[in-house]
Design a protein around this motif. Structure first.
Motif, PDB file in Angstrom:
ATOM      1  N   GLU A   1      15.046   7.184  -0.964  1.00  0.00           N
ATOM      2  CA  GLU A   1      13.942   7.984  -0.467  1.00  0.00           C
ATOM      3  C   GLU A   1      13.314   8.742  -1.634  1.00  0.00           C
ATOM      4  O   GLU A   1      14.010   9.161  -2.556  1.00  0.00           O
ATOM      5  CB  GLU A   1      14.416   8.979   0.603  1.00  0.00           C
ATOM      6  N   GLY A   2      12.004   8.910  -1.581  1.00  0.00           N
ATOM      7  CA  GLY A   2      11.330   9.619  -2.651  1.00  0.00           C
ATOM      8  C   GLY A   2       9.827   9.591  -2.467  1.00  0.00           C
ATOM      9  O   GLY A   2       9.313   9.077  -1.465  1.00  0.00           O
ATOM     10  N   PRO A   3       9.079  10.124  -3.438  1.00  0.00           N
ATOM     11  CA  PRO A   3       7.618  10.161  -3.364  1.00  0.00           C
ATOM     12  C   PRO A   3       7.010   8.809  -3.696  1.00  0.00           C
ATOM     13  O   PRO A   3       7.715   7.862  -4.048  1.00  0.00           O
ATOM     14  CB  PRO A   3       7.255  11.210  -4.411  1.00  0.00           C
ATOM     15  N   ASP A   4       5.713   8.715  -3.599  1.00  0.00           N
ATOM     16  CA  ASP A   4       4.987   7.494  -3.957  1.00  0.00           C
ATOM     17  C   ASP A   4       3.802   7.876  -4.836  1.00  0.00           C
ATOM     18  O   ASP A   4       2.658   7.883  -4.391  1.00  0.00           O
ATOM     19  CB  ASP A   4       4.508   6.760  -2.698  1.00  0.00           C
ATOM     20  N   PRO A   5       4.062   8.232  -6.103  1.00  0.00           N
ATOM     21  CA  PRO A   5       2.980   8.661  -6.994  1.00  0.00           C
ATOM     22  C   PRO A   5       2.006   7.529  -7.277  1.00  0.00           C
ATOM     23  O   PRO A   5       2.317   6.348  -7.104  1.00  0.00           O
ATOM     24  CB  PRO A   5       3.716   9.081  -8.270  1.00  0.00           C
ATOM     25  N   ALA A   6       0.815   7.897  -7.717  1.00  0.00           N
ATOM     26  CA  ALA A   6      -0.230   6.911  -8.005  1.00  0.00           C
ATOM     27  C   ALA A   6       0.093   6.175  -9.299  1.00  0.00           C
ATOM     28  O   ALA A   6      -0.141   6.666 -10.395  1.00  0.00           O
ATOM     29  CB  ALA A   6      -1.588   7.608  -8.108  1.00  0.00           C
ATOM     30  N   MET A   7       0.670   4.988  -9.162  1.00  0.00           N
ATOM     31  CA  MET A   7       0.981   4.162 -10.323  1.00  0.00           C
ATOM     32  C   MET A   7       0.936   2.702  -9.892  1.00  0.00           C
ATOM     33  O   MET A   7       1.216   2.371  -8.741  1.00  0.00           O
ATOM     34  CB  MET A   7       2.353   4.516 -10.905  1.00  0.00           C
ATOM     35  N   THR A   8       0.547   1.844 -10.820  1.00  0.00           N
ATOM     36  CA  THR A   8       0.428   0.415 -10.537  1.00  0.00           C
ATOM     37  C   THR A   8       1.385  -0.358 -11.427  1.00  0.00           C
ATOM     38  O   THR A   8       1.342  -0.226 -12.658  1.00  0.00           O
ATOM     39  CB  THR A   8      -1.009  -0.076 -10.784  1.00  0.00           C
ATOM     40  N   PHE A   9       2.256  -1.158 -10.832  1.00  0.00           N
ATOM     41  CA  PHE A   9       3.147  -2.033 -11.573  1.00  0.00           C
ATOM     42  C   PHE A   9       2.419  -3.362 -11.782  1.00  0.00           C
ATOM     43  O   PHE A   9       1.967  -3.979 -10.820  1.00  0.00           O
ATOM     44  CB  PHE A   9       4.438  -2.264 -10.790  1.00  0.00           C
ATOM     45  N   ASP A  10       2.318  -3.791 -13.020  1.00  0.00           N
ATOM     46  CA  ASP A  10       1.493  -4.956 -13.341  1.00  0.00           C
ATOM     47  C   ASP A  10       2.237  -5.902 -14.285  1.00  0.00           C
ATOM     48  O   ASP A  10       2.221  -5.712 -15.504  1.00  0.00           O
ATOM     49  CB  ASP A  10       0.185  -4.482 -13.981  1.00  0.00           C
TER      50      ASP A  10
ATOM     51  N   PRO B   1       0.790  -1.232   0.000  1.00  0.00           N
ATOM     52  CA  PRO B   1       0.000   0.000   0.000  1.00  0.00           C
ATOM     53  C   PRO B   1       0.819   1.278   0.000  1.00  0.00           C
ATOM     54  O   PRO B   1       0.379   2.303  -0.521  1.00  0.00           O
ATOM     55  CB  PRO B   1      -0.830  -0.116   1.284  1.00  0.00           C
ATOM     56  N   ARG B   2       2.015   1.243   0.588  1.00  0.00           N
ATOM     57  CA  ARG B   2       2.861   2.431   0.636  1.00  0.00           C
ATOM     58  C   ARG B   2       4.265   2.064   0.187  1.00  0.00           C
ATOM     59  O   ARG B   2       4.751   0.968   0.463  1.00  0.00           O
ATOM     60  CB  ARG B   2       2.915   3.007   2.056  1.00  0.00           C
ATOM     61  N   GLY B   3       4.911   2.998  -0.499  1.00  0.00           N
ATOM     62  CA  GLY B   3       6.257   2.726  -0.971  1.00  0.00           C
ATOM     63  C   GLY B   3       6.980   3.992  -1.376  1.00  0.00           C
ATOM     64  O   GLY B   3       6.509   5.103  -1.133  1.00  0.00           O
ATOM     65  N   VAL B   4       8.113   3.800  -2.025  1.00  0.00           N
ATOM     66  CA  VAL B   4       8.946   4.893  -2.498  1.00  0.00           C
ATOM     67  C   VAL B   4       9.301   4.612  -3.953  1.00  0.00           C
ATOM     68  O   VAL B   4       9.740   3.504  -4.286  1.00  0.00           O
ATOM     69  CB  VAL B   4      10.236   5.014  -1.660  1.00  0.00           C
TER      70      VAL B   4
ATOM     71  N   THR C   1      -7.750  -5.747  -8.403  1.00  0.00           N
ATOM     72  CA  THR C   1      -8.156  -4.874  -7.292  1.00  0.00           C
ATOM     73  C   THR C   1      -7.293  -3.622  -7.259  1.00  0.00           C
ATOM     74  O   THR C   1      -7.796  -2.505  -7.035  1.00  0.00           O
ATOM     75  CB  THR C   1      -8.027  -5.623  -5.966  1.00  0.00           C
ATOM     76  N   ALA C   2      -5.995  -3.778  -7.493  1.00  0.00           N
ATOM     77  CA  ALA C   2      -5.095  -2.623  -7.497  1.00  0.00           C
ATOM     78  C   ALA C   2      -5.451  -1.669  -8.622  1.00  0.00           C
ATOM     79  O   ALA C   2      -5.450  -0.451  -8.453  1.00  0.00           O
ATOM     80  CB  ALA C   2      -3.650  -3.095  -7.622  1.00  0.00           C
ATOM     81  N   ARG C   3      -5.766  -2.210  -9.820  1.00  0.00           N
ATOM     82  CA  ARG C   3      -6.146  -1.349 -10.945  1.00  0.00           C
ATOM     83  C   ARG C   3      -7.397  -0.580 -10.612  1.00  0.00           C
ATOM     84  O   ARG C   3      -7.515   0.621 -10.902  1.00  0.00           O
ATOM     85  CB  ARG C   3      -6.374  -2.188 -12.194  1.00  0.00           C
ATOM     86  N   ALA C   4      -8.368  -1.275 -10.011  1.00  0.00           N
ATOM     87  CA  ALA C   4      -9.632  -0.621  -9.667  1.00  0.00           C
ATOM     88  C   ALA C   4      -9.425   0.491  -8.646  1.00  0.00           C
ATOM     89  O   ALA C   4     -10.040   1.558  -8.719  1.00  0.00           O
ATOM     90  CB  ALA C   4     -10.633  -1.648  -9.121  1.00  0.00           C
ATOM     91  N   SER C   5      -8.530   0.256  -7.671  1.00  0.00           N
ATOM     92  CA  SER C   5      -8.285   1.270  -6.651  1.00  0.00           C
ATOM     93  C   SER C   5      -7.648   2.512  -7.253  1.00  0.00           C
ATOM     94  O   SER C   5      -7.886   3.631  -6.799  1.00  0.00           O
ATOM     95  CB  SER C   5      -7.383   0.700  -5.546  1.00  0.00           C
ATOM     96  N   ARG C   6      -6.841   2.339  -8.308  1.00  0.00           N
ATOM     97  CA  ARG C   6      -6.175   3.469  -8.946  1.00  0.00           C
ATOM     98  C   ARG C   6      -7.149   4.257  -9.820  1.00  0.00           C
ATOM     99  O   ARG C   6      -6.921   5.412 -10.120  1.00  0.00           O
ATOM    100  CB  ARG C   6      -4.997   2.998  -9.790  1.00  0.00           C
ATOM    101  N   SER C   7      -8.231   3.613 -10.272  1.00  0.00           N
ATOM    102  CA  SER C   7      -9.173   4.277 -11.176  1.00  0.00           C
ATOM    103  C   SER C   7     -10.307   4.960 -10.432  1.00  0.00           C
ATOM    104  O   SER C   7     -11.114   5.667 -11.014  1.00  0.00           O
ATOM    105  CB  SER C   7      -9.765   3.260 -12.171  1.00  0.00           C
ATOM    106  N   ASP C   8     -10.396   4.717  -9.086  1.00  0.00           N
ATOM    107  CA  ASP C   8     -11.466   5.340  -8.307  1.00  0.00           C
ATOM    108  C   ASP C   8     -11.266   6.855  -8.203  1.00  0.00           C
ATOM    109  O   ASP C   8     -10.149   7.315  -8.169  1.00  0.00           O
ATOM    110  CB  ASP C   8     -11.492   4.725  -6.889  1.00  0.00           C
TER     111      ASP C   8
END
Length: 224
Positions: free
Chosen positions: A183-192, A40-43, A217-224
């Motif tokens: 260290e860095g941001p965690d932009p909204a992107m899904t690795f698939d 759920p959280r990363g860099v 599920t991850a794709r759907a969460s990014r499209s909400d």
């Protein structure tokens, strides 16, 4: 140099599938009310991936991207699978986004595992991401048979050695990954890796069936 347009044996495979399925299910259950079922959280940081090609006296993987030398500017996301506090052990993840021709790209996902023998199909937890090696856990289909990709920290956590192996065979180094930072941001992107596999590497049907629900599920969460 390519850049982004913008910023096994059967028992081993079955064991890996069962462990991965259990991990995916547990993480999804723990995160059922969150935005992502896994990691759920990363860099996210930029990195340079230098592929040195097949070395003299070493076998070829049969996959051009692995066997041919090259240098790619990639994106890397480092994360913890369940998202537990840093003081707690967790399964660590390393996601690579590799640019391909045009606007295309390929995603590779690795998780902390063992390294030798059957342990490469076993997820492991630790507090620090640099304390354990990582593998794709589940094999790709290649012209050489089932193939895994693995990574080992070389020094200070900013350089990793990438290797490939077939089934329970020896690891063959093929590249070095140099991170710009940890260290860095965690932009909204899904690795698939299901939708975007590396050229020459296919997902087995049973791997797609295992992974698809979590990535859907991850794709759907990014499209909400």
């Amino acid at each position: 140099m390519k850049t982004f347009p913008s910023a096994l044996s059967v028992p081993a495979s079955v064991a890996g599938a069962g462990l991965a399925g259990a991990a995916f299910g547990l993480a999804a259950a723990l995160r059922r009310f969150g935005t992502k079922p896994l990691h759920p959280r990363g860099v996210v940081v930029e990195a340079t991936l230098t592929r040195h090609g097949v070395q003299s006296g070493h076998p070829s993987s049969g996959v051009e991207w692995i066997d041919e030398p090259g240098r790619d500017q990639v994106l890397v996301r480092m994360s913890r699978a369940v998202g537990l506090p840093s003081a707690w052990p967790d399964v660590h993840g390393l996601a690579l986004r590799v640019p391909m021709d045009g606007d295309a790209y390929a995603d590779v996902l690795l998780a902390s595992t063992g390294w030798r023998g059957l342990s490469r199909f076993v997820l492991t937890a630790s507090r620090r991401s640099t304390s354990r090696p990582m593998t794709t856990l589940l094999p790709y289909r290649s012209s050489s048979g089932p193939l895994l990709i693995g990574a080992e920290t070389m020094d200070r956590g900013t350089r990793l050695r990438l290797s490939w192996a077939t089934r329970l065979g020896p690891w063959q180094p093929f590249a070095v990954l140099e991170l710009s930072s940890t260290e860095g941001p965690d932009p909204a992107m899904t690795f698939d890796p299901v939708l975007h596999p590396l050229p020459g590497l296919e997902n087995y049907a049973w791997v797609r069936r295992l992974r698809e629900p979590a990535y859907a599920t991850a794709r759907a969460s990014r499209s909400d």
